[in-house]
Enzyme design. Sequence first.
Site, PDB file in Angstrom:
ATOM      1  N   HIS A  32       0.873  -1.317   0.132  1.00 26.19           N
ATOM      2  CA  HIS A  32       0.061   0.004  -0.082  1.00 26.19           C
ATOM      3  C   HIS A  32       0.638   1.314   0.012  1.00 26.19           C
ATOM      4  O   HIS A  32       0.396   2.418   0.072  1.00 26.19           O
ATOM      5  CB  HIS A  32      -0.914  -0.087   1.290  1.00 26.19           C
ATOM      6  CG  HIS A  32      -2.125   0.707   1.280  1.00 26.19           C
ATOM      7  ND1 HIS A  32      -2.351   1.929   1.949  1.00 26.19           N
ATOM      8  CD2 HIS A  32      -3.026   0.941   0.311  1.00 26.19           C
ATOM      9  CE1 HIS A  32      -3.427   2.590   1.726  1.00 26.19           C
ATOM     10  NE2 HIS A  32      -4.162   2.034   0.670  1.00 26.19           N
TER      11      HIS A  32
ATOM     12  N   HIS B 210      -9.459  11.010   0.598  1.00 29.28           N
ATOM     13  CA  HIS B 210      -8.597   9.999   0.605  1.00 29.28           C
ATOM     14  C   HIS B 210      -7.139  10.328   1.437  1.00 29.28           C
ATOM     15  O   HIS B 210      -6.370   9.682   1.532  1.00 29.28           O
ATOM     16  CB  HIS B 210      -8.264   9.467  -0.734  1.00 29.28           C
ATOM     17  CG  HIS B 210      -7.570   8.204  -0.686  1.00 29.28           C
ATOM     18  ND1 HIS B 210      -6.366   7.941  -1.260  1.00 29.28           N
ATOM     19  CD2 HIS B 210      -8.087   7.118  -0.448  1.00 29.28           C
ATOM     20  CE1 HIS B 210      -6.015   6.543  -1.178  1.00 29.28           C
ATOM     21  NE2 HIS B 210      -6.907   6.085  -0.756  1.00 29.28           N
TER      22      HIS B 210
ATOM     23  N   ASP C  48      16.995   9.859  -8.399  1.00 26.95           N
ATOM     24  CA  ASP C  48      18.478  10.156  -8.258  1.00 26.95           C
ATOM     25  C   ASP C  48      18.693  10.220  -6.869  1.00 26.95           C
ATOM     26  O   ASP C  48      19.893  10.719  -6.692  1.00 26.95           O
ATOM     27  CB  ASP C  48      18.606  11.310  -9.085  1.00 26.95           C
ATOM     28  CG  ASP C  48      18.484  11.165 -10.567  1.00 26.95           C
ATOM     29  OD1 ASP C  48      18.604  10.217 -11.111  1.00 26.95           O
ATOM     30  OD2 ASP C  48      18.575  12.209 -11.075  1.00 26.95           O
TER      31      ASP C  48
ATOM     32  N   LYS D 237      -4.590  10.936   3.955  1.00 26.34           N
ATOM     33  CA  LYS D 237      -4.216  10.210   5.485  1.00 26.34           C
ATOM     34  C   LYS D 237      -3.356  11.233   6.331  1.00 26.34           C
ATOM     35  O   LYS D 237      -2.110  11.492   5.880  1.00 26.34           O
ATOM     36  CB  LYS D 237      -3.730   9.192   5.266  1.00 26.34           C
ATOM     37  CG  LYS D 237      -4.590   8.055   4.444  1.00 26.34           C
ATOM     38  CD  LYS D 237      -3.876   7.805   2.999  1.00 26.34           C
ATOM     39  CE  LYS D 237      -4.340   6.876   2.253  1.00 26.34           C
ATOM     40  NZ  LYS D 237      -5.595   6.346   2.239  1.00 26.34           N
TER      41      LYS D 237
ATOM     42  N   LYS E 237       3.029   4.571  -1.352  1.00 25.22           N
ATOM     43  CA  LYS E 237       3.518   5.306  -2.453  1.00 25.22           C
ATOM     44  C   LYS E 237       4.806   5.988  -2.348  1.00 25.22           C
ATOM     45  O   LYS E 237       4.697   6.975  -1.425  1.00 25.22           O
ATOM     46  CB  LYS E 237       2.077   6.258  -2.389  1.00 25.22           C
ATOM     47  CG  LYS E 237       0.916   5.659  -2.783  1.00 25.22           C
ATOM     48  CD  LYS E 237       0.018   5.335  -1.678  1.00 25.22           C
ATOM     49  CE  LYS E 237      -1.432   4.795  -1.946  1.00 25.22           C
ATOM     50  NZ  LYS E 237      -1.999   4.135  -0.628  1.00 25.22           N
TER      51      LYS E 237
ATOM     52  N   ASP F 157      -1.773  19.951  17.837  1.00 28.40           N
ATOM     53  CA  ASP F 157      -1.150  21.232  18.553  1.00 28.40           C
ATOM     54  C   ASP F 157      -0.905  22.232  17.291  1.00 28.40           C
ATOM     55  O   ASP F 157       0.188  22.979  17.589  1.00 28.40           O
ATOM     56  CB  ASP F 157       0.030  20.892  19.580  1.00 28.40           C
ATOM     57  CG  ASP F 157      -0.772  20.065  20.601  1.00 28.40           C
ATOM     58  OD1 ASP F 157      -1.992  20.009  20.837  1.00 28.40           O
ATOM     59  OD2 ASP F 157      -0.020  19.582  21.239  1.00 28.40           O
TER      60      ASP F 157
END
Length: 484
Positions: free
Chosen positions: A224, A402, A231, A404, A226, A409
Amino acid sequence: MDAFYHYFTLTLIGIYWFLVAGVTLRVVLKRRSVSVSLAWLMIIYIIPVVGVISYFMFGELNLGRKRADRAREMFTPFGEWFSLLNECQAHTPERMDVHISPIDELCNRRIGIPTLCGNSLDLRTNPEEILESIIEDINHAQSSIKMVFYIWHPGGVADAVASALIQARKRGVEVKLLLDSAGSPRFFRSSWYTMMLDAGIEVRQALSVKPWRMFLRRLDLRQHRKIIVIDDDVAYTGSMNLVDPKYFKQDSGVGQWIDIMIRVTGPTVNVLSAIHSWDWEVETGKRELPRIPECPLIEAERPLPIQVVPSGPGMPDHLISQVLTVAIHQSKHTVRITTPYFVPSADLTETLKTTAQRGINVELIIPHKNDSLMVQWASRAFYTELLEAGVKIYEFDGGLLHTKSVVIDDLFCLVGTVNMDMRSLWLNFEVSLAVEDQEFTHQMDHLQKQYIKQSYPIDLVEWQERPIRNRVLERFYYLFNPLL
């Protein structure tokens, strides 16, 4: 003949009884959350046969023998590489503040990855801007491009990314692309897959889905993460898959997916590169660790410490969950969370309730419509107890939110690929960035407030008057939370 069928039926019943008894003992003796064990027992007994098969397929964290053996062998050399980062000039604990210091200590002790300073972060929230930025960096690549994604969905600007990768390979850049098998079926059936292979790009399917492997490996275990690393100088990570939202799941009835990606430069890039190398070796058996960053620091620069927190089979159990818990418990004023899939463990539920009950402003932003009806109903099973504890819940109505993210604070944040569900926190290959930088956190805080403006609050009194049918559906799908 009647006697034959009689004894045959008794034999089948006996075999099934022994299977149920064996699986029941396995569930009870397995060390995990009591709520998860009880949920599995209910599935096994309420849904005959299917419940037992479901447990074999999804009940335990089983990476498969070959991958598990590789992961065990990899942990020591990767751990040694990670530990060398402690000698890097970018590891400066004295420049870290109170929020990230205990997370640095936790991750250092459990997986050997320290918090590194001297980074820069650019928050990208527009999908076209994100994809165009990725294409621009690919076009400037000199030596290597590494990518891992859950979903690559052909269409729109995503095709321009594929074309840029092919052109990069033609000019001699090494390209390694790792895509989850279950998440990217359309890509592997498309002409882009063939064209990439023909161009010399290394493309691998992560955790290939084959039903006959159900007894050898958990089939719903997913890659899952991404991550893009170019380089070993520039990296991207966040919630967005390699998709153009205008061409992705347009018939699902939830609107366009709302995502973010973060462009990273500095020593943290090398850590993300190492995470890609880990995933690549798990699938291929080939090892290629990045260089150790030198990263001389200038005292006048803002430190911008980042802790990379990976999780998944072969890595320390529940690390991201622990980081999340430590971060929330340190909050003094506010905790705001955005997540598309909210099916928390009992521990996380209690953490959120306790935090609200000690006077912290806890806000949860989740989509009003979800692409998974099971998750949508199961999520709502938690509303009452959270609202009663003082947690504020907002349902986003501007698409499928979508993103996350966790902002604490207005000083510290967590961003990455991790959903607030047991699948992300306990099972899948995930990655999250813990960031302690006021300027970047202000940007995340502002973004979350924009989400709230497109949401409506859930009122406890009105919620308690919802139809009985809704309550039944919530409790029914809640039973399946180990599978969600």
